[in-house]
Design a protein around this motif. Structure first.
Motif, short mmCIF file in Angstrom:
data_model
loop_
_atom_site.label_atom_id
_atom_site.label_comp_id
_atom_site.label_asym_id
_atom_site.label_seq_id
_atom_site.Cartn_x
_atom_site.Cartn_y
_atom_site.Cartn_z
N GLN A 42 0.84 -1.21 0.00
CA GLN A 42 0.00 0.00 0.00
C GLN A 42 0.86 1.25 0.00
N ARG A 43 1.95 1.23 0.78
CA ARG A 43 2.84 2.39 0.82
C ARG A 43 3.47 2.64 -0.56
N MET A 44 3.87 1.57 -1.25
CA MET A 44 4.46 1.73 -2.59
C MET A 44 3.41 2.26 -3.57
N GLU A 45 2.18 1.78 -3.44
CA GLU A 45 1.11 2.30 -4.29
C GLU A 45 0.93 3.79 -4.03
N ASP A 46 0.94 4.18 -2.76
CA ASP A 46 0.79 5.59 -2.42
C ASP A 46 1.93 6.43 -2.99
N ILE A 47 3.15 5.91 -2.95
CA ILE A 47 4.32 6.65 -3.42
C ILE A 47 4.37 6.73 -4.94
N PHE A 48 4.17 5.57 -5.61
CA PHE A 48 4.40 5.50 -7.05
C PHE A 48 3.13 5.44 -7.90
N GLY A 49 1.97 5.25 -7.26
CA GLY A 49 0.73 5.18 -8.02
C GLY A 49 0.57 3.88 -8.79
N ILE A 50 1.31 2.86 -8.41
CA ILE A 50 1.21 1.54 -9.05
C ILE A 50 0.49 0.62 -8.07
N ASP A 51 -0.57 -0.06 -8.54
CA ASP A 51 -1.41 -0.87 -7.67
C ASP A 51 -0.60 -1.77 -6.75
N GLN A 52 -1.04 -1.84 -5.50
CA GLN A 52 -0.30 -2.61 -4.50
C GLN A 52 -0.18 -4.08 -4.85
N SER A 53 -1.07 -4.59 -5.70
CA SER A 53 -0.97 -6.01 -6.09
C SER A 53 0.28 -6.28 -6.91
N CYS A 54 0.90 -5.23 -7.44
CA CYS A 54 2.13 -5.40 -8.22
C CYS A 54 3.36 -5.52 -7.32
N TRP A 55 3.21 -5.20 -6.03
CA TRP A 55 4.33 -5.24 -5.10
C TRP A 55 4.18 -6.48 -4.24
N GLY A 56 5.18 -7.32 -4.21
CA GLY A 56 5.08 -8.52 -3.39
C GLY A 56 6.44 -9.14 -3.16
N SER A 57 6.43 -10.31 -2.57
CA SER A 57 7.68 -11.01 -2.26
C SER A 57 8.04 -11.95 -3.40
N LYS A 58 9.25 -11.86 -3.87
CA LYS A 58 9.76 -12.74 -4.92
C LYS A 58 11.07 -13.33 -4.44
N LYS A 59 11.34 -14.52 -4.84
CA LYS A 59 12.57 -15.22 -4.45
C LYS A 59 12.73 -15.24 -2.94
N VAL A 60 11.64 -15.53 -2.27
CA VAL A 60 11.63 -15.57 -0.81
C VAL A 60 12.26 -16.86 -0.34
N ASN A 61 13.11 -16.78 0.65
CA ASN A 61 13.69 -17.97 1.26
C ASN A 61 12.64 -18.56 2.19
N ILE A 62 11.94 -19.59 1.72
CA ILE A 62 10.84 -20.14 2.51
C ILE A 62 11.32 -20.91 3.74
N MET A 63 12.62 -21.17 3.82
CA MET A 63 13.13 -21.78 5.04
C MET A 63 13.19 -20.74 6.15
#
Length: 82
Positions: A42-63
């Protein structure tokens, strides 16, 4: 432990260098965010105007973060060897 301190020192110096670089170049904008903030999308959406669904975790170390284990994510050891 020494390598942890070395990394910490390097990281702090790196942050200072980047901040100084931006301060010396007014045409640059530095955005610093807490990547652990659960409201970061939500903060990134507020800053950049790009929907928050576009911001997420990638290459997360699931361990380290098993709560982020998504169905498409596999442990490295479970992948077939070539």
């Amino acid at each position: 432990e020494s390598s942890s301190k070395e990394f910490s020192d390097w990281y702090c110096k790196h942050v200072k260098r980047v901040r100084n670089l931006v301060a010396q170049n007014p045409s640059h904008t530095l955005v610093e965010v807490d990547i652990e903030d659960p409201e970061l999308g939500q903060r990134m959406e507020d800053i950049f105007g790009i929907d928050q669904s576009c911001w997420g975790s990638k290459k997360v170390n699931i361990m380290i973060h098993p709560e982020l284990n998504q169905s498409g994510v596999k442990l490295l050891n479970s992948l077939p060897r070539k």
